[in-house]
Motif scaffolding. Structure first.
Motif, short mmCIF file in Angstrom:
data_model
loop_
_atom_site.label_atom_id
_atom_site.label_comp_id
_atom_site.label_asym_id
_atom_site.label_seq_id
_atom_site.Cartn_x
_atom_site.Cartn_y
_atom_site.Cartn_z
N GLY A 126 0.79 -1.22 0.00
CA GLY A 126 0.00 0.00 0.00
C GLY A 126 0.83 1.28 0.00
N ALA A 127 2.16 1.15 0.01
CA ALA A 127 3.00 2.35 0.05
C ALA A 127 3.14 2.97 -1.34
N HIS A 128 3.22 4.29 -1.38
CA HIS A 128 3.38 5.01 -2.63
C HIS A 128 4.78 5.60 -2.72
N TRP B 164 4.31 5.71 -8.06
CA TRP B 164 4.18 4.26 -8.09
C TRP B 164 3.54 3.81 -6.80
N ALA B 165 2.92 2.66 -6.83
CA ALA B 165 2.29 2.16 -5.61
C ALA B 165 2.38 0.64 -5.56
N SER B 166 2.60 0.11 -4.36
CA SER B 166 2.51 -1.33 -4.16
C SER B 166 1.07 -1.65 -3.78
N GLN C 148 8.56 -14.18 -5.40
CA GLN C 148 8.90 -14.49 -6.79
C GLN C 148 10.04 -13.62 -7.30
N GLY C 149 10.51 -12.71 -6.44
CA GLY C 149 11.58 -11.81 -6.87
C GLY C 149 11.09 -10.72 -7.80
N VAL C 150 9.77 -10.41 -7.74
CA VAL C 150 9.20 -9.36 -8.60
C VAL C 150 8.84 -8.15 -7.74
N ASP C 151 9.22 -6.97 -8.21
CA ASP C 151 8.86 -5.75 -7.49
C ASP C 151 7.34 -5.58 -7.55
N PRO C 152 6.66 -5.53 -6.40
CA PRO C 152 5.19 -5.46 -6.42
C PRO C 152 4.64 -4.10 -6.86
N ALA C 153 5.50 -3.09 -6.93
CA ALA C 153 4.98 -1.74 -7.24
C ALA C 153 4.62 -1.63 -8.72
N SER C 154 3.58 -0.87 -8.99
CA SER C 154 3.24 -0.58 -10.39
C SER C 154 3.01 0.92 -10.52
N GLN C 155 3.12 1.39 -11.76
CA GLN C 155 3.02 2.83 -11.98
C GLN C 155 1.58 3.30 -11.83
N LEU C 156 1.41 4.35 -11.05
CA LEU C 156 0.08 4.89 -10.79
C LEU C 156 -0.21 6.03 -11.75
N GLU C 157 0.78 6.90 -11.90
CA GLU C 157 0.62 7.97 -12.88
C GLU C 157 1.97 8.56 -13.26
N ILE C 158 1.97 9.13 -14.45
CA ILE C 158 3.18 9.76 -14.94
C ILE C 158 2.78 11.16 -15.36
N PHE C 159 3.55 12.13 -14.96
CA PHE C 159 3.12 13.52 -15.11
C PHE C 159 3.59 14.16 -16.40
N SER C 160 2.74 15.00 -16.95
CA SER C 160 3.17 15.89 -18.03
C SER C 160 3.69 17.16 -17.35
N ARG C 161 4.29 18.02 -18.13
CA ARG C 161 4.80 19.26 -17.57
C ARG C 161 3.65 20.07 -16.97
N ASP D 261 -1.96 9.86 -0.35
CA ASP D 261 -3.26 10.52 -0.49
C ASP D 261 -3.34 11.39 -1.73
N ILE D 262 -2.16 11.85 -2.19
CA ILE D 262 -2.17 12.94 -3.17
C ILE D 262 -2.94 12.57 -4.43
N THR D 263 -2.60 11.43 -5.02
CA THR D 263 -3.25 11.04 -6.27
C THR D 263 -4.74 10.77 -6.06
N ARG D 264 -5.02 10.05 -4.99
CA ARG D 264 -6.41 9.67 -4.73
C ARG D 264 -7.29 10.89 -4.49
N LYS D 265 -6.80 11.81 -3.66
CA LYS D 265 -7.60 13.00 -3.37
C LYS D 265 -7.80 13.84 -4.62
N ARG D 266 -6.72 13.90 -5.43
CA ARG D 266 -6.87 14.71 -6.63
C ARG D 266 -7.95 14.11 -7.53
N LYS D 267 -7.93 12.79 -7.67
CA LYS D 267 -8.94 12.15 -8.54
C LYS D 267 -10.35 12.42 -8.02
N LEU D 268 -10.48 12.41 -6.70
CA LEU D 268 -11.77 12.71 -6.10
C LEU D 268 -12.22 14.13 -6.46
N LEU D 269 -11.28 15.08 -6.34
CA LEU D 269 -11.62 16.46 -6.66
C LEU D 269 -11.92 16.63 -8.14
#
Lengths: 377, 602
Positions: free
Chosen positions: A265-267, A278-280, A293-306, B560-568
């Motif tokens: 659950g960590a980001h 990223w978040a697990s 399994q030796g696999v990183d559980p984290a996956s990408q949550l979002e990637i930012f534009s400028r 919280d940051i991503t989740r709250k933003r999506k909510l807003l």
């Protein structure tokens, strides 16, 4: 500045208002989990380019004070070994007063923890019960005196306001009692009923009657006036500190600086390009299995534009009293705030100030923060 | 085919009494629709019709049926629109038939809408015979309903067919009755062409498609035809029938029903009720009954996003291609910017158009309160037709105002008569008649100002009678009335789009109700919002929407940051349906608050 966040998703009991990922009644799995955390850190580090030592470490939860001091030490040793910890590193640990004793606190101190964040929530027995907390008032008092005895010079107290049936006077007394312990730091959270919690369920049945918007706003303002009069700075919407005791780890989030998060659950926030989050998975089984399994559980949550990065930099910065430094913004994005958000700045003219080279939201406007920052979404 | 083997009929039924299902069964039983093609309710073409279970456009379909007498028959089923707003269209569809099935729900009984259409059919000398549908339901009371049909309509129901369209019961009997009871067409196959248009729509490939009933003579591909009311002529490029899919035939003969395509560009040129004849050998007289239908209800439609104005106009033009009774013209509002004043046949028509614009054309809309056309006599002797409160002249320039009245027939169980009378009185109605049709079915006839009916009459009627009432109405006349403009002010500024024309005696109460209803719709904002109702300069009601005091996420850390933003962001998405008027954000629903004043608080 890079931070390290470690999520400890275990609790003795789930609080009815809390929506952080945490499991009650699985304390037997903690030692297995600590091994996974270490494995996760090693796995991540093995493929990381340009590692930086950590300036802050934060054990959050859940209830990190369910960890044995030796486990905390093992994790910190691992972090130090893999990345290094900067000189004067801030190492915070969230603690439930009901889980502490002097020896444990001394053990954490010896392991390197130098900042405690105590989940007191309320000094009023009735509200402690409402919140479903396991600790007693005596636990709180003992914890605070043991902590001083163990050597902690940076202690934070968390309180919640806007509780069912709570009055301004109740709240005022909570603040006074907190101050009696002379904490370096205070986090004051307006109660939010989060979807999926027991409180949300009660509320939908009409069994949870909260003080109105007006009363909560009054409590918020009372705290501001009261704590400032006692020498605390209101340095973020929900946070107060004596000068020099702001939580450096949390500032990393609002300043959009990198932070590696490990645990179910960590980001993580990675600073490459315009930023990535990223978040697990918030699932213990999945987390453990993946690492086996030796696999990183984290996956990408979002990637930012400028554009999105600029917006987030700006509105997250506005949560802090320092605000957003124009020079930093220009250095990061090569554009002035005024050029990037001309319409929004005009519409928020009453709510923003520009002083000492920074864009700031007045503390009254912080009360409407969510409403106002929609301009940047 | 010889006319004596043709039967043209339609099905008269109240909404939900199972007309479409029955039509489907007839299609199946005659092999017109294969099992494979079977979608629910084939005749309801448009998505919206399916959803609401109401037929908006007429349809027709040719069924081939080998009757028990050994002959092959052609049965043309002409479907009629099922709502009071479309009664003219219904009358034209009926006049294309020689007979009609009256479908009555065996547990519900006769409804006002059915009654209105049955009378239309009887007036046109159609052979009407009853079918009791849904006899399989445990609540079915065929004997009582038969009695009702005899008592209320005066139709012999002794040999009414008991059917269940859903279960396929009685379908064969219905087909036989159609052949046996309905007379064949009596037109002159060798006479001069007369064909009645009972529907038309725009097809982007072929132009306007006309549905017509040939009364006398014949029409063939290549013929030059003349439309008798507008004197326009066209060359026929295709004729044919639906069975249910279209197929071309060389001609359509007297007694037949089918489609005609003749390079007509707009449906307004091929209006329902129009008579088609040959250009070179025209008939002397057109078929009777043609009328130009005029919009009765008007409202302003504005794009929420001003950038959608052109899209909205394009969308309306496209809709108008298929619906000549929908009108629009540009209108400007101080509060809402550029938009359109639109005319509709009635409230349902308005809702349908609105929904189609939002759904099919994806344009977010603000709709202003519906209004009717007032006749305003000014002090300088003019008569203005006013279809919007903002167009009402200043009070001192008005000599008198007249408003349209309708005659409403409401048909309901007797236990709801009391509340209905109270509603009609509240709506300034004049009682004409209360007729007990049976021991517990009552017909109440009121003269009502149309203005009051377009506001919230339907919804109120539905709620006070728990859905057991049905309503039909006819336009009566214009009558002088004491009418005034009720203005709504937001933070001291009149919002033109919220103005209403109301009766003077009711203005104060309506002002209070409206402002307090609007308060429910307008969310708290950064600053206090004052909502006032005023007659001229005189404020008659005021409420305040208090300023927002607290709206803040307390915890905003790493996770919280991503989740709250999506909510807003989600909340902000919801706010797109709001219109910024001055500093105030007004949600879409607030503009129609007047329709909801009697609803319970949200």
């Amino acid at each position: 500045m890079t931070g390290l966040y470690l999520h400890i998703p275990f609790c003795l009991r789930k609080c009815p208002y809390c929506d952080f990922f945490s499991l009650a009644g699985h304390s037997d799995r903690i030692s297995e989990y600590v091994k996974c955390l270490v494995a996760h850190m090693e796995l991540f580090r093995s493929s990381q380019q340009d590692p930086e030592p950590f300036a802050t470490v934060f054990f959050g939860g859940g209830t990190p004070s369910l960890l044995e001091p030796a486990e905390v030490e093992e994790i910190l040793r691992c972090a130090d070994h893999l990345w290094g910890l900067t000189e004067g590193v801030e190492i915070s640990l969230e603690a439930n007063p009901g889980t502490l004793n002097l020896a444990k606190l001394e053990g954490y101190w010896a392991a390197g923890v130098n900042r405690l964040s105590l989940g007191v929530q309320s000094f009023h027995p009735h509200f402690i019960e409402t919140l479903g907390r396991l600790h007693t008032l005596a636990d709180v008092e003992n914890s605070l005196s043991w902590a001083r005895q163990a050597g902690y010079r940076n202690i934070g107290i968390d309180l919640i306001f806007g509780l069912p049936g709570q009055t301004r006077e109740d709240w005022r007394r909570d603040l006074e009692r907190a101050l009696a312990f002379g904490p370096e730091h205070l986090s004051l959270y307006g109660l939010t009923v989060e979807e999926g919690t027991d409180f949300a369920c009660l509320q939908s049945q009409g069994k949870l009657i909260l003080p109105g918007e007006e009363a909560c706003a009054d409590m918020y303002q009372d705290a501001h006036v009261f704590l400032r009069a006692h020498g605390y700075c209101h340095y973020e919407i929900s946070n107060y500190a004596r000068p020099g005791f702001q939580c450096r780890h949390n500032l990393i989030y609002w300043r959009r600086q990198p932070c590696l998060g490990f645990g179910a659950g960590a980001h993580s926030f990675l600073a490459r390009s315009w930023g990535e989050r990223w978040a697990s998975p918030p699932d213990l089984g999945q987390y453990v299995h993946s690492l086996e399994q030796g696999v990183d559980p984290a996956s990408q949550l979002e990637i930012f534009s400028r554009q999105k990065a600029m917006a987030e930099t700006f509105y997250l910065g506005l949560r802090t009293s320092v605000g957003v430094c124009e020079a930093d913004f220009v250095r990061l994005y090569g554009a002035k705030v005024r050029e990037v958000f001309p319409g929004a700045l005009e519409r928020l003219a009453d709510n923003l100030v520009f002083e000492e080279g920074c864009w700031r939201m007045t503390y009254e406007s912080w009360l409407l923060y969510d409403f106002l920052i929609r301009e940047f979404l | 085919m010889d006319q004596k083997y043709i039967r043209n009929f339609s099905i008269i039924a109240h909404i939900d009494h199972g007309k479409s299902t029955l039509a489907d069964r007839l299609l199946e039983a005659t092999g017109t629709l294969s099992q494979r093609e079977k979608t629910d309710q084939f005749l309801d073409k448009m998505e919206l019709e399916k959803e609401r279970g109401i037929t908006i456009k007429a349809q027709s379909v040719r069924l081939k049926y080998k009757a028990d007498d050994g002959h092959d028959y052609i049965l043309n089923l002409i479907d009629t629109p099922g709502h009071v707003d479309f009664s003219y269209e219904v009358s034209r569809s009926l006049s294309a038939c020689e007979g009609a099935l009256l479908v009555v729900d065996a547990s519900q009984g006769v409804e006002a809408q059915t009654l209105a259409n049955v009378y239309l059919a009887i007036d046109q000398d159609l052979e009407v015979f009853p079918v009791l549908n849904k006899v399989d339901l445990p609540s079915a009371e065929p004997a009582r309903v038969k009695e009702e049909i005899e008592e209320i309509i005066g139709l012999d129901a002794s040999d009414a067919i008991e059917a269940s369209a859903k279960e396929g019961i009685g379908v064969h009997e219905i087909l036989e009755a159609l052949v046996r009871k309905i007379p064949p067409p009596q037109g002159d196959p060798n006479g001069l062409l007369k064909a009645l248009i009972f529907d038309s729509w725009y097809d982007s490939y072929q132009g306007v498609v006309i549905l017509a009933r040939v009364v006398d003579g014949k029409v063939s591909k290549g013929d030059k035809i003349l439309l008798m009311s507008n004197r326009k002529s066209y060359e026929v490029t295709k004729v044919g029938v639906f069975s249910p899919h279209p197929f071309a035939t060389p001609s359509l003969h007297a007694g037949e029903v089918g489609f005609i395509i003749a390079s007509i560009k707009v449906v307004g040129d091929a209006k329902v009720g129009e008579t088609i004849t040959h250009f070179h050998r025209p008939a002397e007289k057109a078929l009777p009954g043609f009328q130009v239908v005029k919009p009765m209800v008007f409202s302003g439609l504005y794009p929420i996003d001003p950038g959608d104005y052109d899209d909205l106009r394009d969308a309306m033009e496209k809709l108008q291609l298929n619906d000549s009774s929908f009108s629009f013209e540009p209108e400007t509002s101080v509060a809402l910017g550029f938009g359109f004043r639109c005319g509709f046949l009635g409230l349902l028509h308005m809702e349908i158009i609105q929904e189609r614009l939002e759904r099919e054309f994806d344009v977010g809309l603000i709709t202003t309160a519906p209004t009717v056309v007032y006749h305003v006599h000014t002090t300088d002797g003019q008569m203005l037709r006013v279809d919007s409160a903002t167009k009402l002249p200043e009070e001192q320039a008005i000599e008198s105002i007249e408003e349209p009245f309708i005659r409403a027939s409401i048909h309901l169980p007797h236990e709801f008569v009391g509340p209905l009378l109270a509603l009609c009185e509240e709506k300034r109605g004049i009682q004409n008649e209360i007729r007990y049709l049976t021991a517990d079915r009552v017909m109440v006839i009121y003269e009502l100002p149309l203005n009051e009916v377009v506001l919230d009459f339907y919804d109120r009627l539905k709620s006070i009678t728990r859905g057991y009432a049905s309503l039909d109405y006819d336009f009566l006349d214009y009558r002088p009335s004491k009418l005034v403009r009720l203005n709504i002010l937001i933070n001291g500024e009149t919002v033109d789009a919220l103005s209403l024309i109301v009766h003077r005696d009711k203005a104060a109460q309506q002002g209070r109700e409206l402002t307090s209803k609007m308060k429910e719709f307008i969310p708290r904002q950064q600053y206090e919002v004052a909502i006032q109702a005023a007659l001229g300069n005189k404020v008659i009601a005021r409420v305040n929407v208090k300023a927002l005091r607290k709206d803040v996420t307390a915890k905003c850390y790493g996770g919280d940051i991503t989740r709250k933003r999506k909510l807003l962001e989600k909340q902000k998405e919801g706010k797109k349906r709001m219109k910024q008027v001055g500093r105030v954000e007004i949600p879409q629903e607030a503009f129609l608050a007047i329709l909801k004043v009697k609803e319970p608080k949200q």
